[in-house]
Design a protein around this motif. Structure first.
Motif, PDB file in Angstrom:
ATOM      1  N   SER A  25       0.836  -1.208   0.000  1.00 40.56           N
ATOM      2  CA  SER A  25       0.000   0.000   0.000  1.00 40.56           C
ATOM      3  C   SER A  25       0.866   1.252   0.000  1.00 40.56           C
ATOM      4  CB  SER A  25      -0.958  -0.020   1.192  1.00 40.56           C
ATOM      5  OG  SER A  25      -0.247   0.152   2.384  1.00 40.56           O
ATOM      6  N   THR A  26       2.011   1.193   0.687  1.00 40.67           N
ATOM      7  CA  THR A  26       2.928   2.340   0.653  1.00 40.67           C
ATOM      8  C   THR A  26       3.467   2.525  -0.753  1.00 40.67           C
ATOM      9  OG1 THR A  26       3.571   1.604   2.848  1.00 40.67           O
ATOM     10  CG2 THR A  26       4.829   3.405   1.904  1.00 40.67           C
ATOM     11  N   ALA A  27       3.799   1.396  -1.377  1.00 44.28           N
ATOM     12  CA  ALA A  27       4.293   1.446  -2.748  1.00 44.28           C
ATOM     13  C   ALA A  27       3.247   2.081  -3.657  1.00 44.28           C
ATOM     14  CB  ALA A  27       4.631   0.039  -3.233  1.00 44.28           C
ATOM     15  N   ASP A  28       1.996   1.713  -3.476  1.00 48.94           N
ATOM     16  CA  ASP A  28       0.933   2.267  -4.316  1.00 48.94           C
ATOM     17  C   ASP A  28       0.842   3.782  -4.169  1.00 48.94           C
ATOM     18  OD1 ASP A  28       0.221  -0.066  -5.559  1.00 48.94           O
ATOM     19  OD2 ASP A  28      -1.242  -0.651  -4.014  1.00 48.94           O
ATOM     20  N   GLN A  29       1.006   4.260  -2.923  1.00 53.53           N
ATOM     21  CA  GLN A  29       0.964   5.722  -2.715  1.00 53.53           C
ATOM     22  C   GLN A  29       2.075   6.412  -3.492  1.00 53.53           C
ATOM     23  OE1 GLN A  29       1.165   6.727   1.432  1.00 53.53           O
ATOM     24  NE2 GLN A  29      -0.533   5.368   1.950  1.00 53.53           N
ATOM     25  N   VAL A  30       3.273   5.822  -3.418  1.00 60.89           N
ATOM     26  CA  VAL A  30       4.416   6.420  -4.112  1.00 60.89           C
ATOM     27  C   VAL A  30       4.187   6.384  -5.624  1.00 60.89           C
ATOM     28  CG1 VAL A  30       6.864   6.098  -4.628  1.00 60.89           C
ATOM     29  CG2 VAL A  30       6.063   5.990  -2.264  1.00 60.89           C
ATOM     30  N   LEU A  31       3.653   5.259  -6.102  1.00 58.28           N
ATOM     31  CA  LEU A  31       3.411   5.131  -7.543  1.00 58.28           C
ATOM     32  C   LEU A  31       2.334   6.098  -8.013  1.00 58.28           C
ATOM     33  CD1 LEU A  31       3.690   1.260  -7.575  1.00 58.28           C
ATOM     34  CD2 LEU A  31       5.185   2.833  -8.857  1.00 58.28           C
ATOM     35  N   GLU A  32       1.308   6.262  -7.187  1.00 62.47           N
ATOM     36  CA  GLU A  32       0.263   7.238  -7.543  1.00 62.47           C
ATOM     37  C   GLU A  32       0.846   8.636  -7.625  1.00 62.47           C
ATOM     38  OE1 GLU A  32      -2.825   6.590  -4.655  1.00 62.47           O
ATOM     39  OE2 GLU A  32      -3.258   4.623  -5.548  1.00 62.47           O
ATOM     40  N   LEU A  33       1.760   8.918  -6.696  1.00 60.11           N
ATOM     41  CA  LEU A  33       2.419  10.221  -6.698  1.00 60.11           C
ATOM     42  C   LEU A  33       3.199  10.428  -7.998  1.00 60.11           C
ATOM     43  CD1 LEU A  33       3.356  12.837  -5.332  1.00 60.11           C
ATOM     44  CD2 LEU A  33       5.128  11.505  -4.169  1.00 60.11           C
TER      45      LEU A  33
END
Ligand SMILES: Nc1ncnc2c1ncn2[C@@H]1O[C@H](COP(=O)(O)OP(=O)(O)OP(=O)(O)O)[C@@H](O)[C@H]1O
Ligand SMILES: [Mg+2]
Lengths: 389, 238
Positions: B178-186
């Motif tokens: 989920s942290t990775a997803d936040q970074v990728l969305e960014l």
């Protein structure tokens, strides 16, 4: 140059930085002290007057010369005045641990031969007239609280009184000296008082004269006088050695061994030790920051800037250490000079001492920074990031 | 669409223990501006090497590499350093923040190389941190941040100077899903809203779905290029 980063890198390892700063400070302090001692000795030597010769026994400074020599030397051309010097070696009753020099001298010729001395309190004439009077250095008077008119008891160690009492000297005047050739902590009294006490059986001890000081007339060649005096006693009863004051002082200092070279060696060893300590710390710091340096380069910082970052850090640490060490030196200079004035004449910091201390510390800092700095300059981001993973 | 990055027959070799290793083998590749690329391939296929060449961290042995209008072979030393400062932002896998500096100070670092006043630097760093959603963590040191937050600070630092190109080497490699997803969305937002060209190395097929296009590299050769925008199914995200 990111100064904040520089500062944070230093403060980020407070213990390591403080230890490095402290060791540089101690080294700078030591080197300054050693330099102050050697330059004090050198100053004393170079302050010697050229119109004063000293006549001592050819055997050793510790062998006395006969009293009769004075009359024989007086007619030598160029000899203007003669002053006897006799080492007394007494102890001041009130200060068992302390030490200062006392000499028996001839009041009539003494002061006129030493123009660097000036009387700052009391009266030299008073000294000349009173057999038991003495002149003391201003520092000595300050240290023991002596005033003109006081009587100072001195116990003889070479010359002891037969009544078992200490010698009594009346303070008639206080002097200051403007040159390192005479220190501020000596007591001068009448040679004749000592001599008469020995003659009349009031005291026992060796009879004779330690050293004759010859003041030579202006324009006279000191070498000629030297040779004439030496020739006078060539066939005994006691052969003499006549030297300039400078040469005499040099011999006196070297009786302690070659102190200046010894101190220089100690200073060099201290410097070396500290250099390796700082170098080691900086190399460690540089290695630790390998990744940081790689990142800085990726961001666009040049090889030069990253190198300067490490060099400046090393200079900063050594500079702080130097400042602390010099501060320590300046604060302790006075007390140290006071405590050692009688056996380390002329001790004191001058501009050279301070520059030497600061200069050596910064040189250590520069070289210690250059080693990891050059590595930082050569390091590529690709290698830096790969190295740490 | 303008071409942002262009490789013509780019070769990179490494020499180790007498052996010559061809890491990139006459690679031809053109990348469009304002496009989000994922770079995938097995370990050792030359992904990091390619990223480093594009970012001006290393030179190719032969071939031509153009980034924007600049021929990187012509730049060297401090000129190349200056080019990096002005044109690219990097995000690495291990969050490469300087541990002794706060989040804001880390973001300010690349701005030190730009002709800005202290106040401008500060304002620009804060703007970048707000953009990545860390307005309330500016004075934290890296060790006081979570992995995802650290990586967002690293992204803020990469965009602080407003470069056209962002290069990210496994930016989510150390992060949970989920942290990775936040970074990728960014990253996706930076591409869509600010028009950044992004080249992101990843091993994670799910991370690659955030990109517009996925470049496959194998043993220094170009494999296929997938276009997520035209492909159907779960791969496409919008
Ligand atoms: N400095 C170097 N010296 C020698 N060989 C190197 C060097 N750098 C990289 N290599 C080799 O080049 C090849 C490609 O490396 P690269 O880092 O580009 O792979 P990668 O695709 O990023 O792999 P990974 O997915 O594991 O990160 C590897 O075999 C690696 O061992
Ligand atoms: Mg890689």
């Amino acid at each position: 140059m990111p100064f904040k980063l520089l500062w944070r890198n230093v403060t980020g390892h407070p213990i390591r930085s403080l230890l490095t700063i402290a060791s540089v400070a101690v080294a700078v302090f030591l080197i300054c002290m050693l330099h102050a001692v050697t330059s004090g000795l050198t100053r004393t030597l170079s302050a010697a007057a050229s119109n004063r010769l000293l006549v001592q026994s050819a055997v050793s400074l510790f062998v006395d010369l006969p009293l009769s020599y004075q009359q024989k030397m007086a007619p030598v051309p160029g000899v203007e005045a003669i002053c006897k010097w006799q080492w007394f070696g007494g102890r001041y009753e009130q200060d068992k641990g302390g030490f200062f020099a006392q000499f028996g001298i001839d009041p009539e010729t003494f002061l006129p031969s030493y123009p660097e001395m000036s009387i700052v309190d009391g009266d030299y004439d008073e000294f000349r007239k009173r057999r038991t009077a003495c002149v003391v250095g201003a520092d000595l008077a300050d240290k023991y609280g002596w005033k003109v008119g006081d009587t100072v008891p001195i116990t003889g160690t070479i010359f002891t009184r037969t009544d078992g009492q200490p010698w009594q000297f009346d303070v008639a005047a206080v002097y200051r000296s403007s040159s390192a050739s005479i220190d501020q902590q000596t007591m001068w009294f009448h040679f004749d008082y000592l001599h008469e006490s020995l003659e009349t059986g009031g005291a026992i001890g060796p009879q004779g004269v330690g050293v004759y000081m010859l003041r030579i007339a202006p324009g006279t060649d000191p070498i000629g006088v030297q040779q004439a005096v030496d020739a006078l006693f060539e066939n005994g009863p006691q052969r003499v050695q006549t030297t300039t004051e400078a040469e005499f002082n040099r011999q006196f200092v070297s009786m302690l061994g070659d102190v200046p070279s010894l101190l220089q060696m100690v200073g060099g060893a201290v410097l070396f030790a500290i250099f390796f300590a700082v170098l080691n710390t900086m190399i460690m710091a540089g290695r630790e920051r390998t990744r940081d340096l790689g990142v800085l380069k990726a961001l666009g910082f040049t090889d030069r800037t990253t190198a300067l970052l490490l060099i400046a850090e090393s200079l900063l640490v050594c500079g702080l250490g130097a400042a602390l060490g010099l501060l320590l030196g300046v604060v302790l200079e006075g007390p140290f000079a006071a405590a050692t004035a009688s056996f380390i004449p002329g001790f004191g910091f001058d501009r050279g001492t301070l520059l030497l201390g600061a200069g050596l510390a910064l040189a250590v800092g520069l070289i210690s920074g250059l080693v990891p700095g050059l590595r930082a300059a050569r390091l590529t981001t690709v290698a830096a990031l790969r190295e740490v993973g | 669409m303008a071409v942002a990055i262009q490789l013509h027959s780019v070769t990179k070799t490494y020499h180790r223990a007498g052996e010559t290793l061809r890491v990139l083998d006459e690679l031809d590749l053109a990348m469009d501006a304002s496009t989000f690329y994922a770079l995938m391939g097995p370990s050792g296929s030359g992904k990091t090497t390619l990223l480093n060449l594009v970012g001006g961290l290393d030179h190719a042995d032969s071939g031509k590499l153009m980034v924007g209008a600049d021929d990187l072979a012509a730049l060297d030393g401090s000129a190349l350093a200056q080019w990096r400062a002005e044109n690219v932002g990097f995000v690495f896998q291990g969050f490469n923040l300087l541990p002794v500096l706060s989040a804001r100070e880390n973001v300010e670092l690349p701005l030190l190389l730009a002709p800005l006043s202290r106040a401008q630097r500060r304002a620009q760093a804060e703007r970048a941190l707000e953009l990545v959603g860390l307005a309330d963590r500016m004075d934290h040191k890296p060790r006081e941040l979570s992995g995802g937050q650290e990586q967002r600070v690293a992204i803020a630092r990469a965009i602080a100077t407003d470069p056209q190109i962002l290069l990210a080497d496994e930016p989510t490699g150390d992060l949970d899903r989920s942290t990775a997803d936040q970074v990728l969305e960014l990253l996706q937002r930076l591409n869509r809203e600010l028009g950044k060209t992004i080249l992101m190395v990843t091993h994670d097929p799910q991370a690659a779905t955030y990109a517009d296009k996925v470049i496959h590299l194998d043993k220094g050769k170009l494999g296929r290029i997938d276009d997520n925008r035209t492909a159907s199914g779960a791969g496409a995200r919008s």
